[in-house]
Write a protein that holds these residues in place. Structure first.
Motif, mmCIF file in Angstrom:
data_model
loop_
_atom_site.group_PDB
_atom_site.id
_atom_site.type_symbol
_atom_site.label_atom_id
_atom_site.label_comp_id
_atom_site.label_asym_id
_atom_site.label_seq_id
_atom_site.Cartn_x
_atom_site.Cartn_y
_atom_site.Cartn_z
ATOM 1 N N ASP A 175 -59.955 13.797 37.940
ATOM 2 C CA ASP A 175 -61.265 13.451 38.146
ATOM 3 C C ASP A 175 -62.181 13.984 37.052
ATOM 4 N N SER A 176 -61.525 14.289 35.877
ATOM 5 C CA SER A 176 -62.072 14.640 34.644
ATOM 6 C C SER A 176 -61.808 13.523 33.615
ATOM 7 N N GLY A 177 -62.583 13.512 32.610
ATOM 8 C CA GLY A 177 -62.466 12.492 31.456
ATOM 9 C C GLY A 177 -61.176 13.050 30.491
ATOM 10 N N THR A 178 -60.831 14.104 30.611
ATOM 11 C CA THR A 178 -60.362 14.861 29.574
ATOM 12 C C THR A 178 -58.618 14.891 29.794
ATOM 13 N N GLY A 179 -58.202 14.332 30.911
ATOM 14 C CA GLY A 179 -56.810 14.242 31.080
ATOM 15 C C GLY A 179 -56.333 15.538 32.018
ATOM 16 N N GLY A 180 -57.358 16.235 32.410
ATOM 17 C CA GLY A 180 -56.894 17.327 33.476
ATOM 18 C C GLY A 180 -56.878 17.029 34.677
ATOM 19 N N CYS A 181 -55.846 17.543 35.481
ATOM 20 C CA CYS A 181 -55.476 16.996 36.912
ATOM 21 C C CYS A 181 -55.263 18.123 37.666
ATOM 22 N N ARG A 182 -55.524 17.927 39.060
ATOM 23 C CA ARG A 182 -55.297 18.944 39.946
ATOM 24 C C ARG A 182 -54.215 18.493 41.162
ATOM 25 N N ILE A 183 -53.531 18.975 41.697
ATOM 26 C CA ILE A 183 -52.689 18.929 42.663
ATOM 27 C C ILE A 183 -52.707 19.619 44.077
ATOM 28 N N GLU A 184 -53.217 18.650 44.984
ATOM 29 C CA GLU A 184 -53.412 19.336 46.243
ATOM 30 C C GLU A 184 -52.309 19.241 47.098
ATOM 31 N N MET A 185 -51.965 20.530 47.634
ATOM 32 C CA MET A 185 -50.588 20.652 48.396
ATOM 33 C C MET A 185 -50.780 20.750 49.752
ATOM 34 N N ASP A 186 -50.096 20.481 50.587
ATOM 35 C CA ASP A 186 -50.221 20.930 52.078
ATOM 36 C C ASP A 186 -48.656 20.912 52.596
ATOM 37 N N LEU A 187 -48.138 22.258 52.720
ATOM 38 C CA LEU A 187 -46.801 22.508 53.094
ATOM 39 C C LEU A 187 -46.746 23.266 54.343
ATOM 40 N N ARG A 188 -45.844 22.509 55.200
ATOM 41 C CA ARG A 188 -45.687 23.103 56.593
ATOM 42 C C ARG A 188 -44.095 23.273 56.874
ATOM 43 N N GLY A 189 -43.967 24.485 57.538
ATOM 44 C CA GLY A 189 -42.518 25.030 57.810
ATOM 45 C C GLY A 189 -42.105 24.036 58.849
ATOM 46 N N ASP A 190 -40.648 24.461 59.004
ATOM 47 C CA ASP A 190 -39.890 23.967 60.005
ATOM 48 C C ASP A 190 -40.129 24.516 61.483
ATOM 49 N N ARG A 191 -40.808 24.028 62.206
ATOM 50 C CA ARG A 191 -41.208 24.637 63.378
ATOM 51 C C ARG A 191 -40.203 24.971 64.509
ATOM 52 N N ARG A 192 -39.156 24.496 64.263
ATOM 53 C CA ARG A 192 -38.026 24.612 65.284
ATOM 54 C C ARG A 192 -37.592 26.063 65.235
ATOM 55 N N VAL A 236 -53.188 23.582 42.612
ATOM 56 C CA VAL A 236 -52.895 23.894 41.184
ATOM 57 C C VAL A 236 -53.558 22.724 40.164
ATOM 58 N N THR A 237 -53.849 23.206 39.044
ATOM 59 C CA THR A 237 -54.514 22.331 38.038
ATOM 60 C C THR A 237 -53.179 22.285 36.934
ATOM 61 N N THR A 238 -53.184 20.985 36.301
ATOM 62 C CA THR A 238 -52.022 20.881 35.161
ATOM 63 C C THR A 238 -52.893 19.902 34.296
ATOM 64 N N ILE A 239 -51.922 19.430 33.282
ATOM 65 C CA ILE A 239 -52.568 18.400 32.333
ATOM 66 C C ILE A 239 -51.341 17.182 32.537
ATOM 67 N N ALA A 240 -51.883 15.961 31.893
ATOM 68 C CA ALA A 240 -51.074 14.853 32.059
ATOM 69 C C ALA A 240 -49.586 14.851 31.273
ATOM 70 N N SER A 241 -49.597 15.265 30.140
ATOM 71 C CA SER A 241 -48.257 15.455 29.726
ATOM 72 C C SER A 241 -47.394 16.631 30.419
ATOM 73 N N GLU A 242 -47.770 17.404 31.136
ATOM 74 C CA GLU A 242 -47.114 18.188 32.055
ATOM 75 C C GLU A 242 -46.458 17.370 33.306
ATOM 76 N N ILE A 243 -47.168 16.475 33.742
ATOM 77 C CA ILE A 243 -46.604 15.588 34.719
ATOM 78 C C ILE A 243 -45.696 14.562 34.297
ATOM 79 N N ASP A 244 -45.748 14.234 32.867
ATOM 80 C CA ASP A 244 -44.636 13.200 32.477
ATOM 81 C C ASP A 244 -43.454 13.915 32.253
ATOM 82 N N ARG A 245 -43.139 15.316 31.862
ATOM 83 C CA ARG A 245 -42.263 16.209 31.689
ATOM 84 C C ARG A 245 -41.536 16.509 33.163
#
Length: 141
Positions: A82-99, A111-120
């Motif tokens: 949501d930025s015009g500069t290639g900055g990206c964010r990753i929203e994470m929802d992690l849930r453990g094994d309830r068993r 977390v935030t990152t940049i487009a070239s990191e996503i390619d890698r």
């Protein structure tokens, strides 16, 4: 704590890949052990490849089962540009094994990152699928 998204194959099986998904930022950390079908890492890489392709690009991925009676945990990843500069964010929802607990263990973080990191990261996901061993890590910007 260095912000990060990491996938580690911890249980390679002839029928699936057991993967620890770890998310960390400056305030929170969490992990979930999730069962991936064979080929699922490749589909994840292909679905994420080229991100972001445009301003306001959003891609969502879910792994594991939300059903608390199912084996393994659950992970929802939303990649947002949501930025015009290639900055990206990753929203994470992690849930453990309830068993293994009497309650649902959950962490939501970003977390935030940049487009070239996503390619890698996409290339590392393909390597994980091929080798069925190793780590794919998405580092901060």
């Amino acid at each position: 704590m260095s912000p990060n998204l990491k996938l580690v194959i911890s249980d390679p099986d002839p029928d699936y890949n057991g993967i620890d998904i770890v998310g960390t930022n400056d305030e929170f950390a969490g992990s979930a052990f999730v069962y991936f079908g064979l080929g699922e890492l490749q589909r994840f890489s292909e679905g994420l490849s080229g991100f972001p392709s445009k301003f306001r690009d959003t891609r969502e991925f879910e792994f594991g089962a939300e059903d608390m009676g199912a084996a393994g945990g659950y992970c929802r990843l939303v990649f947002v540009c949501d930025s015009g500069t290639g900055g990206c964010r990753i929203e994470m929802d992690l849930r453990g094994d309830r068993r293994y607990t009497d309650y649902q263990q959950t962490v939501c973080l970003e977390v935030t990152t940049i487009a070239s990191e996503i390619d890698r990261f996409c290339a590392e996901l393909l390597k994980l699928e091929r080798n069925r061993d190793g780590v794919a890590s998405l580092k901060p910007e």
